[in-house]
Design a protein around this motif. Structure first.
Motif, mmCIF file in Angstrom:
data_model
loop_
_atom_site.group_PDB
_atom_site.id
_atom_site.type_symbol
_atom_site.label_atom_id
_atom_site.label_comp_id
_atom_site.label_asym_id
_atom_site.label_seq_id
_atom_site.Cartn_x
_atom_site.Cartn_y
_atom_site.Cartn_z
ATOM 1 N N SER A 73 1.028 -1.464 -0.306
ATOM 2 C CA SER A 73 -0.085 -0.297 -0.038
ATOM 3 C C SER A 73 0.860 1.107 0.141
ATOM 4 O O SER A 73 1.763 1.492 1.056
ATOM 5 N N GLY A 74 1.034 1.609 -1.201
ATOM 6 C CA GLY A 74 1.550 2.405 -1.445
ATOM 7 C C GLY A 74 3.323 2.405 -1.119
ATOM 8 O O GLY A 74 4.145 1.512 -1.590
ATOM 9 N N THR A 75 4.085 2.754 0.185
ATOM 10 C CA THR A 75 5.699 2.292 0.690
ATOM 11 C C THR A 75 5.500 1.684 1.854
ATOM 12 O O THR A 75 6.242 1.314 2.399
ATOM 13 N N VAL A 76 4.244 0.813 1.842
ATOM 14 C CA VAL A 76 3.771 -0.025 3.189
ATOM 15 C C VAL A 76 3.978 -1.447 2.303
ATOM 16 O O VAL A 76 2.976 -2.001 1.581
ATOM 17 N N ILE A 77 4.376 -2.243 3.492
ATOM 18 C CA ILE A 77 3.741 -3.679 3.368
ATOM 19 C C ILE A 77 3.549 -3.773 4.661
ATOM 20 O O ILE A 77 3.357 -3.580 5.350
ATOM 21 N N PRO A 78 1.996 -4.060 4.697
ATOM 22 C CA PRO A 78 1.266 -5.185 5.483
ATOM 23 C C PRO A 78 0.758 -6.236 6.108
ATOM 24 O O PRO A 78 1.305 -7.174 4.878
ATOM 25 N N THR A 79 1.217 -6.925 6.409
ATOM 26 C CA THR A 79 0.830 -7.794 7.637
ATOM 27 C C THR A 79 -0.693 -8.082 8.789
ATOM 28 O O THR A 79 -0.126 -6.869 9.287
ATOM 29 N N GLY A 80 -0.563 -9.286 8.238
ATOM 30 C CA GLY A 80 -1.838 -9.546 9.838
ATOM 31 C C GLY A 80 -2.807 -8.784 8.708
ATOM 32 O O GLY A 80 -3.202 -8.575 7.601
ATOM 33 N N LYS A 81 -3.740 -9.576 9.557
ATOM 34 C CA LYS A 81 -5.453 -9.251 9.107
ATOM 35 C C LYS A 81 -5.865 -7.895 9.149
ATOM 36 O O LYS A 81 -5.295 -7.183 10.412
ATOM 37 N N ALA A 82 -6.513 -7.801 8.118
ATOM 38 C CA ALA A 82 -6.678 -6.276 8.074
ATOM 39 C C ALA A 82 -8.012 -5.495 9.268
ATOM 40 O O ALA A 82 -8.190 -4.674 8.939
ATOM 41 N N SER A 83 -8.212 -6.937 9.747
ATOM 42 C CA SER A 83 -9.736 -6.207 10.545
ATOM 43 C C SER A 83 -9.344 -5.786 11.487
ATOM 44 O O SER A 83 -9.958 -5.777 12.596
ATOM 45 N N ALA A 84 -8.137 -6.573 11.901
ATOM 46 C CA ALA A 84 -7.174 -5.909 13.213
ATOM 47 C C ALA A 84 -7.293 -4.403 13.902
ATOM 48 O O ALA A 84 -7.272 -3.798 13.345
ATOM 49 N N GLU A 85 -7.989 -4.759 15.614
ATOM 50 C CA GLU A 85 -8.234 -3.426 15.704
ATOM 51 C C GLU A 85 -7.237 -2.343 15.727
ATOM 52 O O GLU A 85 -7.085 -1.028 15.829
ATOM 53 N N LYS A 86 -6.180 -3.109 15.814
ATOM 54 C CA LYS A 86 -4.842 -1.876 16.432
ATOM 55 C C LYS A 86 -3.601 -1.946 15.173
ATOM 56 O O LYS A 86 -3.435 -2.948 14.349
ATOM 57 N N THR A 87 -2.527 -1.040 15.060
ATOM 58 C CA THR A 87 -2.386 -1.179 13.950
ATOM 59 C C THR A 87 -0.645 -0.644 14.431
ATOM 60 O O THR A 87 -0.087 0.245 15.136
ATOM 61 N N LEU A 88 0.372 -1.665 14.299
ATOM 62 C CA LEU A 88 1.702 -1.176 14.752
ATOM 63 C C LEU A 88 2.170 -1.180 13.486
ATOM 64 O O LEU A 88 2.464 -2.202 12.750
ATOM 65 N N THR A 89 2.772 0.048 13.131
ATOM 66 C CA THR A 89 3.701 0.413 12.434
ATOM 67 C C THR A 89 5.601 0.660 12.817
ATOM 68 O O THR A 89 5.951 1.147 13.765
ATOM 69 N N VAL A 90 6.280 0.337 11.932
ATOM 70 C CA VAL A 90 7.553 -0.205 12.174
ATOM 71 C C VAL A 90 8.799 -0.154 10.849
ATOM 72 O O VAL A 90 8.243 -0.168 9.879
ATOM 73 N N LEU A 113 -0.292 -12.393 18.496
ATOM 74 C CA LEU A 113 -0.857 -10.901 18.140
ATOM 75 C C LEU A 113 -1.533 -10.877 17.092
ATOM 76 O O LEU A 113 -2.974 -10.506 16.905
ATOM 77 N N GLN A 114 -0.788 -11.535 15.556
ATOM 78 C CA GLN A 114 -1.069 -11.224 14.082
ATOM 79 C C GLN A 114 -2.226 -12.465 14.138
ATOM 80 O O GLN A 114 -3.310 -12.130 13.722
ATOM 81 N N ASP A 115 -1.767 -13.587 15.215
ATOM 82 C CA ASP A 115 -2.778 -14.550 14.997
ATOM 83 C C ASP A 115 -3.763 -14.716 14.821
ATOM 84 O O ASP A 115 -4.769 -15.385 14.468
ATOM 85 N N ARG A 118 -5.651 -9.924 16.598
ATOM 86 C CA ARG A 118 -5.897 -8.851 17.481
ATOM 87 C C ARG A 118 -4.908 -6.772 16.832
ATOM 88 O O ARG A 118 -4.734 -6.018 16.540
ATOM 89 N N LEU A 119 -3.725 -7.542 16.026
ATOM 90 C CA LEU A 119 -2.315 -6.508 15.840
ATOM 91 C C LEU A 119 -2.705 -7.047 13.701
ATOM 92 O O LEU A 119 -2.268 -7.857 13.515
ATOM 93 N N LYS A 120 -1.996 -5.825 13.078
ATOM 94 C CA LYS A 120 -1.549 -5.693 12.090
ATOM 95 C C LYS A 120 -0.613 -4.724 12.039
ATOM 96 O O LYS A 120 -0.621 -3.815 12.628
ATOM 97 N N VAL A 121 0.488 -4.900 10.754
ATOM 98 C CA VAL A 121 1.593 -4.650 11.293
ATOM 99 C C VAL A 121 1.372 -3.681 9.857
ATOM 100 O O VAL A 121 1.692 -4.781 8.951
ATOM 101 N N ARG A 122 2.646 -2.404 9.538
ATOM 102 C CA ARG A 122 3.232 -1.943 8.512
ATOM 103 C C ARG A 122 4.434 -1.268 8.367
ATOM 104 O O ARG A 122 4.543 -1.043 9.604
ATOM 105 N N TYR A 123 4.948 -1.980 7.993
ATOM 106 C CA TYR A 123 6.320 -2.406 7.403
ATOM 107 C C TYR A 123 6.649 -1.156 6.358
ATOM 108 O O TYR A 123 6.422 -1.379 5.708
#
Length: 252
Positions: A73-90, A113-115, A118-123
């Motif tokens: 997504s742009g310059t982001v590699i998203p991981t985890g379920k898109a429906s996860a409520e919390k977002t970790l940006t790294v 947390l991803q499994d 609960r959490l999705k991560v944007r790298y």
């Protein structure tokens, strides 16, 4: 002009020369601190904290078409379920020892947390170590990780790169054959398509674009870790632990 005046003016000139020399040395030292900071990682292992101070410069120049990896997504590699409520940006650099420290301490917790959804991560992939110490390993490794994203195996390869990270001052990841060899540790990744992607640097321009974004972000060190947009890592007065991260994500 009296002898006394001549001596006074001579002393003043000498003091001025000395001050200028001190200022020159001080300025040179300040310029060098950016490089020195990249070599020295300030790690608080017991508290689960890892941080490396760096400049955001880089020798990678923008140019060419930025080909984003599949699913980016742009310059982001998203991981985890898109429906996860919390977002970790790294923001991470594969040559950065502080980033390895973060991954080694928090990897299992983040995956759990991803499994659980609960959490999705944007790298965001960053190349500041290349800029500070020279070389191309940050860029080349980031491109290889983007190639792994094309194959749907970003997370597994990302973890392999950190588990096998060379010394920061050794530009081992500039060797594309090394990156391809490490792909063998991820089932199904070492394919002709992946090899071609790594060897041709298919996503190099995209990685440079990602690094340019980091340079404009206002952050200046890796890893930079944000939860819901708020920095949560690297403050020695507020150390982060896996248990604390889990509590922040689950309880909010």
């Amino acid at each position: 002009m009296s002898e006394k005046n001549r001596v006074g003016k001579s002393s003043a000139r000498e003091r001025l020369r000395e001050q200028r020399e001190k200022d020159r040395i001080r300025a040179k030292r300040r310029r060098g601190m950016g490089v020195a900071g990249a070599v020295v990682a300030v790690l608080g292992v017991a508290a689960g904290v890892g941080m490396v101070a760096t400049r955001t410069g880089g020798d990678a120049k923008s140019g060419g078409a930025a080909v984003a990896p599949r699913g980016a997504s742009g310059t982001v590699i998203p991981t985890g379920k898109a429906s996860a409520e919390k977002t970790l940006t790294v923001y991470e650099d594969f040559r950065c020892p502080g980033c390895k420290q973060f991954e080694d301490v928090f990897r299992t917790t983040v995956h759990q947390l991803q499994d659980k959804g609960r959490l999705k991560v944007r790298y965001h992939l960053v190349t500041i170590i290349d800029g500070n110490l020279g070389g191309t390993g940050s860029l080349t490794a980031a491109n290889a990780a983007a190639c792994a994203q094309d194959a749907g195996k970003y997370v597994a390869y990302h973890d392999v790169l950190y588990k096998n990270q060379p010394s920061e001052t050794k530009d081992t990841y500039a060797d594309k054959s090394k990156l391809i060899k490490l792909a063998g540790k991820v089932p199904g990744l070492d394919t002709k398509t992946f090899r071609g992607c790594v060897e041709e640097g298919r996503h190099d321009a995209w990685v440079r674009k990602s690094n340019d974004g980091f340079a404009r972000s206002g952050y200046s060190s890796t890893p930079t870790v944000l939860l819901e947009g708020k920095s949560i890592y690297g403050d020695p007065n507020k150390p982060l632990s896996p248990r604390k991260l889990k509590r922040m994500v689950v309880k909010g």
